[in-house]
Design a protein around this motif. Sequence first.
Motif, PDB file in Angstrom:
ATOM      1  N   ALA A  11      10.527   3.444   7.636  1.00  0.00           N
ATOM      2  CA  ALA A  11      11.319   2.635   6.702  1.00  0.00           C
ATOM      3  C   ALA A  11      11.007   2.953   5.237  1.00  0.00           C
ATOM      4  CB  ALA A  11      11.108   1.147   6.967  1.00  0.00           C
ATOM      5  N   CYS A  12       9.825   3.501   4.982  1.00  0.00           N
ATOM      6  CA  CYS A  12       9.442   3.805   3.594  1.00  0.00           C
ATOM      7  C   CYS A  12       9.049   5.272   3.439  1.00  0.00           C
ATOM      8  CB  CYS A  12       8.312   2.885   3.134  1.00  0.00           C
ATOM      9  SG  CYS A  12       6.824   2.930   4.149  1.00  0.00           S
ATOM     10  N   ALA A  13       9.624   6.119   4.264  1.00  0.00           N
ATOM     11  CA  ALA A  13       9.248   7.531   4.275  1.00  0.00           C
ATOM     12  C   ALA A  13       9.984   8.331   3.208  1.00  0.00           C
ATOM     13  CB  ALA A  13       9.511   8.109   5.659  1.00  0.00           C
ATOM     14  N   GLN A  14      10.034   7.786   1.997  1.00  0.00           N
ATOM     15  CA  GLN A  14      10.629   8.478   0.854  1.00  0.00           C
ATOM     16  C   GLN A  14       9.786   8.184  -0.378  1.00  0.00           C
ATOM     17  OE1 GLN A  14      14.854   7.784   0.257  1.00  0.00           O
ATOM     18  NE2 GLN A  14      15.100   7.259   2.413  1.00  0.00           N
ATOM     19  N   ALA A  15       9.560   9.188  -1.176  1.00  0.00           N
ATOM     20  CA  ALA A  15       8.731   9.008  -2.369  1.00  0.00           C
ATOM     21  C   ALA A  15       9.322   7.952  -3.303  1.00  0.00           C
ATOM     22  CB  ALA A  15       8.556  10.335  -3.092  1.00  0.00           C
ATOM     23  N   ASP A  16      10.651   7.917  -3.429  1.00  0.00           N
ATOM     24  CA  ASP A  16      11.285   6.947  -4.334  1.00  0.00           C
ATOM     25  C   ASP A  16      11.023   5.513  -3.887  1.00  0.00           C
ATOM     26  OD1 ASP A  16      12.239   9.010  -5.840  1.00  0.00           O
ATOM     27  OD2 ASP A  16      14.286   8.938  -5.055  1.00  0.00           O
ATOM     28  N   ILE A  17      11.131   5.260  -2.576  1.00  0.00           N
ATOM     29  CA  ILE A  17      10.878   3.905  -2.060  1.00  0.00           C
ATOM     30  C   ILE A  17       9.420   3.537  -2.250  1.00  0.00           C
ATOM     31  CG2 ILE A  17      10.802   2.482   0.037  1.00  0.00           C
ATOM     32  CD1 ILE A  17      13.259   3.999   1.039  1.00  0.00           C
ATOM     33  N   LEU A  18       8.529   4.461  -1.932  1.00  0.00           N
ATOM     34  CA  LEU A  18       7.097   4.186  -2.077  1.00  0.00           C
ATOM     35  C   LEU A  18       6.725   3.938  -3.536  1.00  0.00           C
ATOM     36  CD1 LEU A  18       5.801   6.856   0.447  1.00  0.00           C
ATOM     37  CD2 LEU A  18       5.517   4.378   0.691  1.00  0.00           C
ATOM     38  N   GLU A  19       7.336   4.685  -4.446  1.00  0.00           N
ATOM     39  CA  GLU A  19       7.067   4.466  -5.876  1.00  0.00           C
ATOM     40  C   GLU A  19       7.454   3.041  -6.281  1.00  0.00           C
ATOM     41  OE1 GLU A  19       8.235   6.241 -10.291  1.00  0.00           O
ATOM     42  OE2 GLU A  19       9.161   7.083  -8.497  1.00  0.00           O
ATOM     43  N   LYS A  20       8.619   2.581  -5.819  1.00  0.00           N
ATOM     44  CA  LYS A  20       9.046   1.220  -6.136  1.00  0.00           C
ATOM     45  C   LYS A  20       8.071   0.198  -5.562  1.00  0.00           C
ATOM     46  CE  LYS A  20      13.979   2.360  -6.299  1.00  0.00           C
ATOM     47  NZ  LYS A  20      15.280   2.216  -5.596  1.00  0.00           N
ATOM     48  N   MET A  21       7.535   0.461  -4.385  1.00  0.00           N
ATOM     49  CA  MET A  21       6.570  -0.461  -3.772  1.00  0.00           C
ATOM     50  C   MET A  21       5.292  -0.524  -4.603  1.00  0.00           C
ATOM     51  SD  MET A  21       7.375   0.704   0.165  1.00  0.00           S
ATOM     52  CE  MET A  21       6.124  -0.289   0.999  1.00  0.00           C
ATOM     53  N   PHE A  22       4.828   0.640  -5.084  1.00  0.00           N
ATOM     54  CA  PHE A  22       3.651   0.640  -5.956  1.00  0.00           C
ATOM     55  C   PHE A  22       3.929  -0.122  -7.255  1.00  0.00           C
ATOM     56  CE2 PHE A  22       2.143   4.500  -3.556  1.00  0.00           C
ATOM     57  CZ  PHE A  22       0.936   3.957  -3.149  1.00  0.00           C
ATOM     58  N   LEU A  23       5.097   0.077  -7.809  1.00  0.00           N
ATOM     59  CA  LEU A  23       5.440  -0.607  -9.058  1.00  0.00           C
ATOM     60  C   LEU A  23       5.569  -2.112  -8.873  1.00  0.00           C
ATOM     61  CD1 LEU A  23       8.019   1.948 -10.508  1.00  0.00           C
ATOM     62  CD2 LEU A  23       5.678   1.529 -11.305  1.00  0.00           C
ATOM     63  N   GLU A  24       5.851  -2.547  -7.645  1.00  0.00           N
ATOM     64  CA  GLU A  24       5.925  -3.985  -7.357  1.00  0.00           C
ATOM     65  C   GLU A  24       4.544  -4.604  -7.167  1.00  0.00           C
ATOM     66  OE1 GLU A  24       8.280  -6.066  -7.501  1.00  0.00           O
ATOM     67  OE2 GLU A  24      10.100  -4.842  -7.558  1.00  0.00           O
ATOM     68  N   GLY A  25       3.506  -3.777  -7.104  1.00  0.00           N
ATOM     69  CA  GLY A  25       2.159  -4.326  -7.033  1.00  0.00           C
ATOM     70  C   GLY A  25       1.344  -3.893  -5.834  1.00  0.00           C
ATOM     71  N   MET A  26       1.887  -3.032  -4.988  1.00  0.00           N
ATOM     72  CA  MET A  26       1.129  -2.538  -3.840  1.00  0.00           C
ATOM     73  C   MET A  26      -0.041  -1.679  -4.315  1.00  0.00           C
ATOM     74  SD  MET A  26       2.619  -0.471  -0.511  1.00  0.00           S
ATOM     75  CE  MET A  26       2.969   1.048  -1.423  1.00  0.00           C
ATOM     76  N   THR A  27      -1.218  -1.880  -3.732  1.00  0.00           N
ATOM     77  CA  THR A  27      -2.403  -1.130  -4.151  1.00  0.00           C
ATOM     78  C   THR A  27      -2.805  -0.059  -3.141  1.00  0.00           C
ATOM     79  OG1 THR A  27      -3.852  -2.791  -3.143  1.00  0.00           O
ATOM     80  CG2 THR A  27      -3.313  -3.074  -5.475  1.00  0.00           C
ATOM     81  N   GLY A  28      -2.281  -0.139  -1.923  1.00  0.00           N
ATOM     82  CA  GLY A  28      -2.643   0.841  -0.907  1.00  0.00           C
ATOM     83  C   GLY A  28      -1.821   0.637   0.343  1.00  0.00           C
ATOM     84  N   MET A  29      -2.033   1.550   1.321  1.00  0.00           N
ATOM     85  CA  MET A  29      -1.262   1.474   2.553  1.00  0.00           C
ATOM     86  C   MET A  29      -2.119   1.832   3.758  1.00  0.00           C
ATOM     87  SD  MET A  29       2.550   2.874   1.628  1.00  0.00           S
ATOM     88  CE  MET A  29       3.351   1.739   2.769  1.00  0.00           C
ATOM     89  N   ARG A  30      -1.701   1.287   4.874  1.00  0.00           N
ATOM     90  CA  ARG A  30      -2.322   1.576   6.172  1.00  0.00           C
ATOM     91  C   ARG A  30      -1.484   2.616   6.897  1.00  0.00           C
ATOM     92  NH1 ARG A  30      -0.115  -0.933  10.811  1.00  0.00           N
ATOM     93  NH2 ARG A  30      -1.402  -0.786  12.700  1.00  0.00           N
ATOM     94  N   LEU A  31      -2.169   3.544   7.562  1.00  0.00           N
ATOM     95  CA  LEU A  31      -1.515   4.506   8.434  1.00  0.00           C
ATOM     96  C   LEU A  31      -2.035   4.283   9.842  1.00  0.00           C
ATOM     97  CD1 LEU A  31       0.298   7.003   8.884  1.00  0.00           C
ATOM     98  CD2 LEU A  31      -1.704   8.426   8.365  1.00  0.00           C
ATOM     99  N   ASN A  32      -1.149   3.874  10.731  1.00  0.00           N
ATOM    100  CA  ASN A  32      -1.535   3.582  12.112  1.00  0.00           C
ATOM    101  C   ASN A  32      -1.630   4.884  12.900  1.00  0.00           C
ATOM    102  OD1 ASN A  32      -1.973   2.543  14.625  1.00  0.00           O
ATOM    103  ND2 ASN A  32      -0.018   1.484  14.803  1.00  0.00           N
ATOM    104  N   LEU A  33      -2.834   5.213  13.375  1.00  0.00           N
ATOM    105  CA  LEU A  33      -3.054   6.457  14.093  1.00  0.00           C
ATOM    106  C   LEU A  33      -3.168   6.239  15.602  1.00  0.00           C
ATOM    107  CD1 LEU A  33      -5.523   8.297  11.674  1.00  0.00           C
ATOM    108  CD2 LEU A  33      -3.045   8.533  11.870  1.00  0.00           C
ATOM    109  N   SER A  34      -2.644   5.119  16.094  1.00  0.00           N
ATOM    110  CA  SER A  34      -2.673   4.854  17.533  1.00  0.00           C
ATOM    111  C   SER A  34      -1.812   5.851  18.296  1.00  0.00           C
ATOM    112  CB  SER A  34      -2.181   3.439  17.826  1.00  0.00           C
ATOM    113  OG  SER A  34      -3.040   2.480  17.265  1.00  0.00           O
ATOM    114  N   HIS A  35      -0.703   6.285  17.693  1.00  0.00           N
ATOM    115  CA  HIS A  35       0.245   7.145  18.392  1.00  0.00           C
ATOM    116  C   HIS A  35       0.449   8.488  17.703  1.00  0.00           C
ATOM    117  CE1 HIS A  35       1.246   3.532  20.616  1.00  0.00           C
ATOM    118  NE2 HIS A  35       1.482   2.915  19.473  1.00  0.00           N
ATOM    119  N   THR A  36      -0.309   8.757  16.644  1.00  0.00           N
ATOM    120  CA  THR A  36      -0.131  10.005  15.908  1.00  0.00           C
ATOM    121  C   THR A  36      -1.479  10.437  15.340  1.00  0.00           C
ATOM    122  OG1 THR A  36       1.180  11.082  14.169  1.00  0.00           O
ATOM    123  CG2 THR A  36       0.435   8.827  13.720  1.00  0.00           C
TER     124      THR A  36
END
Length: 331
Positions: A11-36
Amino acid sequence: MTEIFGTLGPACAQADILEKMFLEGMTGMRLNLSHTNLRESEPLIQYFHQAAQRAGVRPELLIDMQGPEIRIGELCEPLQLKESEERTLTEQSAAKPDAGAIPVADSVLSVLEAGDHILLDDGKLELVVTSVKPQIAACVLRGGILQERKSLKVADKQIPGPVLTEQDRENIRLAKDYGVTALMQPFVTKGTQLSEVKSVLWEHGMNDIRIFAKIENREGMRQMRDIMPNADMIVIARGDLGNDMPLWELPAAQKKISDICKEASKPFLVVTQLLASMVQHPYPTRAEVSDIYHAVADGAGAVMVTNETAVGKYPVEVIRYLKKTVQEAEK
């Protein structure tokens, strides 16, 4: 300042979307490695770092390990489990599993007894064992679509698994190359598990990677004081924790864990369904924002959303509501 974590996903696999999320105040992200793994996730991680650079953020990248969590095996296709129907459970190592059967590890099959309740996919589906001879069969109590490699839990039974899988060890070896800053260890029930994780990190020169200990069952709660000295952050993982007890006991469990952490001055993170309605809707419920507010007011050093940003329709709006609610609590 309260840390704000999203979860990487399609759902957020685009640099533009992720940039907007950071600008909204996101400080980091989780990457679930259960299946990858990290190699397969490289394009997504590149978008993540590119977006953070554009937004002027030094981001936290958390990898969520496989750890000792038990999962079903591979399926030829997703299974539609219908209430009141009976399904067989077979060894996931079998060369030709029965069509429609659920492949399960031998360590699970060996402890099953008639009357045991089996929770699948974080408790979304539930079965009860009806017989164990000549084959193990279970009746579906709560149905739905079962995908391969989904989590499995036998209620009121602890089934040991490895602290780190081979894939976990490979991901740790590569972690520095991908800018990983923290590791989330699932189903922690004693401090020695974290010592083993720390030892593997140090072997690869990653002394500075934070260790987040996920408390996901009653045993983990009982061993909190043994776990905390080896953890940089305690994670109140309400998904599996809510599978290990009646749901009405979960709020008290969250309060107890947060109180223990505050007494020991140990930071803690609250996760699971903070804004679950926003997977489908552009705004949250009043109950959800109240939940976030009280988690932060009660001392949480971090909050995290999962499906809301990984597969939801409104990842940017999720971070906006999360950050603004956190700011109100911080006042």
